[in-house]
Design an enzyme around this catalytic site. Structure first.
Site, PDB file in Angstrom:
ATOM      1  N   ASN A  11     -28.170  11.893   3.356  1.00 14.09           N
ATOM      2  CA  ASN A  11     -28.629  10.539   3.032  1.00 14.09           C
ATOM      3  C   ASN A  11     -29.415  10.049   4.245  1.00 14.09           C
ATOM      4  O   ASN A  11     -28.833   9.609   5.234  1.00 14.09           O
ATOM      5  CB  ASN A  11     -27.421   9.662   2.749  1.00 14.09           C
ATOM      6  CG  ASN A  11     -27.733   8.347   2.085  1.00 14.09           C
ATOM      7  OD1 ASN A  11     -26.874   7.483   2.023  1.00 14.09           O
ATOM      8  ND2 ASN A  11     -28.938   8.157   1.572  1.00 14.09           N
ATOM      9  N   CYS A  71     -24.331   0.497   3.594  1.00 11.09           N
ATOM     10  CA  CYS A  71     -24.439   1.928   3.307  1.00 11.09           C
ATOM     11  C   CYS A  71     -23.514   2.668   4.249  1.00 11.09           C
ATOM     12  O   CYS A  71     -23.651   2.576   5.474  1.00 11.09           O
ATOM     13  CB  CYS A  71     -25.878   2.410   3.475  1.00 11.09           C
ATOM     14  SG  CYS A  71     -26.052   4.215   3.355  1.00 11.09           S
ATOM     15  N   GLY A  72     -22.561   3.395   3.692  1.00 10.97           N
ATOM     16  CA  GLY A  72     -21.577   4.101   4.505  1.00 10.97           C
ATOM     17  C   GLY A  72     -22.178   5.201   5.357  1.00 10.97           C
ATOM     18  O   GLY A  72     -21.762   5.420   6.501  1.00 10.97           O
ATOM     19  N   ASN A 161     -20.842  -3.507  -2.077  1.00 15.24           N
ATOM     20  CA  ASN A 161     -21.940  -3.324  -3.026  1.00 15.24           C
ATOM     21  C   ASN A 161     -21.350  -2.717  -4.298  1.00 15.24           C
ATOM     22  O   ASN A 161     -20.316  -2.047  -4.259  1.00 15.24           O
ATOM     23  CB  ASN A 161     -23.062  -2.465  -2.435  1.00 15.24           C
ATOM     24  CG  ASN A 161     -22.585  -1.116  -1.932  1.00 15.24           C
ATOM     25  OD1 ASN A 161     -21.391  -0.821  -1.930  1.00 15.24           O
ATOM     26  ND2 ASN A 161     -23.494  -0.280  -1.502  1.00 15.24           N
ATOM     27  N   HIS A 163     -20.471  -0.560  -7.692  1.00 14.17           N
ATOM     28  CA  HIS A 163     -20.502   0.837  -8.127  1.00 14.17           C
ATOM     29  C   HIS A 163     -19.869   0.982  -9.499  1.00 14.17           C
ATOM     30  O   HIS A 163     -18.855   0.352  -9.806  1.00 14.17           O
ATOM     31  CB  HIS A 163     -19.736   1.730  -7.147  1.00 14.17           C
ATOM     32  CG  HIS A 163     -20.369   1.796  -5.790  1.00 14.17           C
ATOM     33  ND1 HIS A 163     -21.306   2.748  -5.467  1.00 14.17           N
ATOM     34  CD2 HIS A 163     -20.228   1.016  -4.699  1.00 14.17           C
ATOM     35  CE1 HIS A 163     -21.703   2.554  -4.211  1.00 14.17           C
ATOM     36  NE2 HIS A 163     -21.057   1.504  -3.722  1.00 14.17           N
ATOM     37  N   ASN A 194     -25.006   0.741  -8.501  1.00  9.37           N
ATOM     38  CA  ASN A 194     -25.037   2.146  -8.114  1.00  9.37           C
ATOM     39  C   ASN A 194     -24.100   2.904  -9.046  1.00  9.37           C
ATOM     40  O   ASN A 194     -23.031   2.400  -9.401  1.00  9.37           O
ATOM     41  CB  ASN A 194     -24.559   2.312  -6.671  1.00  9.37           C
ATOM     42  CG  ASN A 194     -25.344   1.459  -5.700  1.00  9.37           C
ATOM     43  OD1 ASN A 194     -26.489   1.738  -5.401  1.00  9.37           O
ATOM     44  ND2 ASN A 194     -24.725   0.385  -5.204  1.00  9.37           N
ATOM     45  N   GLU A 212     -28.588   5.711  -6.872  1.00  5.62           N
ATOM     46  CA  GLU A 212     -28.520   4.469  -6.118  1.00  5.62           C
ATOM     47  C   GLU A 212     -29.558   3.471  -6.629  1.00  5.62           C
ATOM     48  O   GLU A 212     -30.725   3.822  -6.829  1.00  5.62           O
ATOM     49  CB  GLU A 212     -28.736   4.735  -4.630  1.00  5.62           C
ATOM     50  CG  GLU A 212     -27.630   5.576  -4.005  1.00  5.62           C
ATOM     51  CD  GLU A 212     -27.641   5.509  -2.492  1.00  5.62           C
ATOM     52  OE1 GLU A 212     -27.609   4.387  -1.940  1.00  5.62           O
ATOM     53  OE2 GLU A 212     -27.691   6.577  -1.852  1.00  5.62           O
ATOM     54  N   ARG A 213     -29.112   2.242  -6.825  1.00  7.98           N
ATOM     55  CA  ARG A 213     -30.025   1.202  -7.304  1.00  7.98           C
ATOM     56  C   ARG A 213     -31.150   1.002  -6.277  1.00  7.98           C
ATOM     57  O   ARG A 213     -30.920   0.963  -5.075  1.00  7.98           O
ATOM     58  CB  ARG A 213     -29.288  -0.108  -7.561  1.00  7.98           C
ATOM     59  CG  ARG A 213     -28.624  -0.697  -6.341  1.00  7.98           C
ATOM     60  CD  ARG A 213     -27.981  -2.037  -6.619  1.00  7.98           C
ATOM     61  NE  ARG A 213     -27.343  -2.525  -5.397  1.00  7.98           N
ATOM     62  CZ  ARG A 213     -26.793  -3.710  -5.253  1.00  7.98           C
ATOM     63  NH1 ARG A 213     -26.777  -4.561  -6.258  1.00  7.98           N
ATOM     64  NH2 ARG A 213     -26.236  -4.079  -4.109  1.00  7.98           N
ATOM     65  N   CYS A 221     -23.841   9.154  -0.756  1.00 14.18           N
ATOM     66  CA  CYS A 221     -23.643   7.702  -0.682  1.00 14.18           C
ATOM     67  C   CYS A 221     -22.218   7.464  -0.204  1.00 14.18           C
ATOM     68  O   CYS A 221     -21.254   7.805  -0.906  1.00 14.18           O
ATOM     69  CB  CYS A 221     -23.877   7.054  -2.041  1.00 14.18           C
ATOM     70  SG  CYS A 221     -23.546   5.282  -2.068  1.00 14.18           S
ATOM     71  N   GLY A 222     -22.085   6.896   0.986  1.00 14.29           N
ATOM     72  CA  GLY A 222     -20.757   6.702   1.570  1.00 14.29           C
ATOM     73  C   GLY A 222     -19.936   5.667   0.841  1.00 14.29           C
ATOM     74  O   GLY A 222     -18.753   5.888   0.543  1.00 14.29           O
ATOM     75  N   GLY A 224     -20.365   4.861  -2.166  1.00  8.80           N
ATOM     76  CA  GLY A 224     -20.117   5.471  -3.466  1.00  8.80           C
ATOM     77  C   GLY A 224     -18.930   6.418  -3.438  1.00  8.80           C
ATOM     78  O   GLY A 224     -18.109   6.435  -4.368  1.00  8.80           O
TER      79      GLY A 224
END
Length: 278
Positions: A11, A71-72, A161, A163, A194, A212-213, A221-222, A224
């Site tokens: 990512n 974002c992770g 965010n 999911h 997402n 991912e949106r 995606c962390g 996620g």
């Protein structure tokens, strides 16, 4: 303008140190910088800034110009950047994000640079209205959602965010590029969402792909992966600690029962540094 390209298990983002550089219109810059043919090429842009509340602040922008809460994978790279570039000598740092302040534990390798980062991702948000999901249900767990003539069972979680987690039999063959954008823009999700498509290998191992949106499918995606672990625990298909396999690599995720917080551990990798002429 100097920049650094980094990735967390594939990512990838372009990072700009705003202690030294000035970015006036990041929502426009990201459209150029993330383009893989005419720009640097990335999943987005991350700005590293001063903070009055924490050690540092991060802002991140998707390739379409929208600003994301968190974002992770990116936050692990921020931790590596500030430590490796002598902006801090602390191995536990606080990063301010739009999803709140996150605590990072920096794990160094034999070369003295950060190799792995453990992030306290905070408590998952489970109430449907707070994710947000346009539903009168208290929790949106294993609920039917119809797109493209098919029904999918969806569990929604926010890690700062939103999911939507969907279980499939064979994630490698699943048409993420077709179903992902339909879920992202479904009327149930007023802020878009997402979407994670998950294959359960066993209760301690989950395999996922993510749409991912504002970006599309990415290598990882962390947030996620954290949402997947929480959703999998809620639906009874996994334990509260598991390894999540993503296209770019693995993340170790734990939903701690004692404090209701989710912890993510994974690598952060420097790719290259460069200079933009804009």
């Amino acid at each position: 303008m100097k920049f650094t390209k980094m990735h967390g298990i594939g990512n990838d983002y372009v990072y700009i140190n705003c202690f030294e550089e000035k970015v006036e219109k990041p929502e426009e810059l990201v459209k150029f910088i993330s383009n893989r043919h005419f720009g640097v090429g990335s999943d987005g842009l991350v700005l590293i800034l001063p903070s009055s509340k924490a050690d540092f602040r991060m802002r991140m922008f998707n390739p379409d110009g929208s600003e994301a809460q968190m974002c992770g994978n990116a936050i692990r790279c921020v931790g590596k950047y500030v430590y490796d570039n002598n902006m801090t000598n602390k191995k536990t740092i606080l990063i301010e994000t739009l999803a709140g302040i996150k605590v990072l534990e920096l794990i160094t390798g034999s070369d003295g640079n950060v190799a792995m980062v453990k992030v306290d991702m905070g408590e998952p948000i489970l109430k449907a209205r707070n994710i947000p999901v346009d539903s009168d249900l208290e929790l949106f767990v294993n609920q039917p959602v119809h797109v493209l003539g098919s029904e999918y069972r969806v569990t929604c979680v926010s890690m700062g965010n939103p999911h939507a987690v969907i279980y499939v039999d064979n994630v490698s063959e699943f048409p993420v590029d077709k179903v992902g954008p339909e879920i992202e823009k479904h009327p149930l999700f007023p802020e878009r969402i997402n979407t994670e498509f998950v294959e359960v290998i066993n209760p301690k191992r989950l395999k996922m792909r993510v749409w991912e949106r504002g970006t599309g499918e990415t290598m990882a995606c962390g947030t996620g992966a954290c949402a997947v672990l929480v959703a999998s625990s809620l639906t009874g298909v996994s334990e509260k600690k598991a390894t999540v396999e993503l296209l770019g690599g693995n993340l170790d995720i734990e939903w701690n029962e004692s404090n209701n917080r989710v912890y993510m551990t994974g690598p952060a990798t420097l790719v290259f540094t460069g200079e933009l002429y804009i």
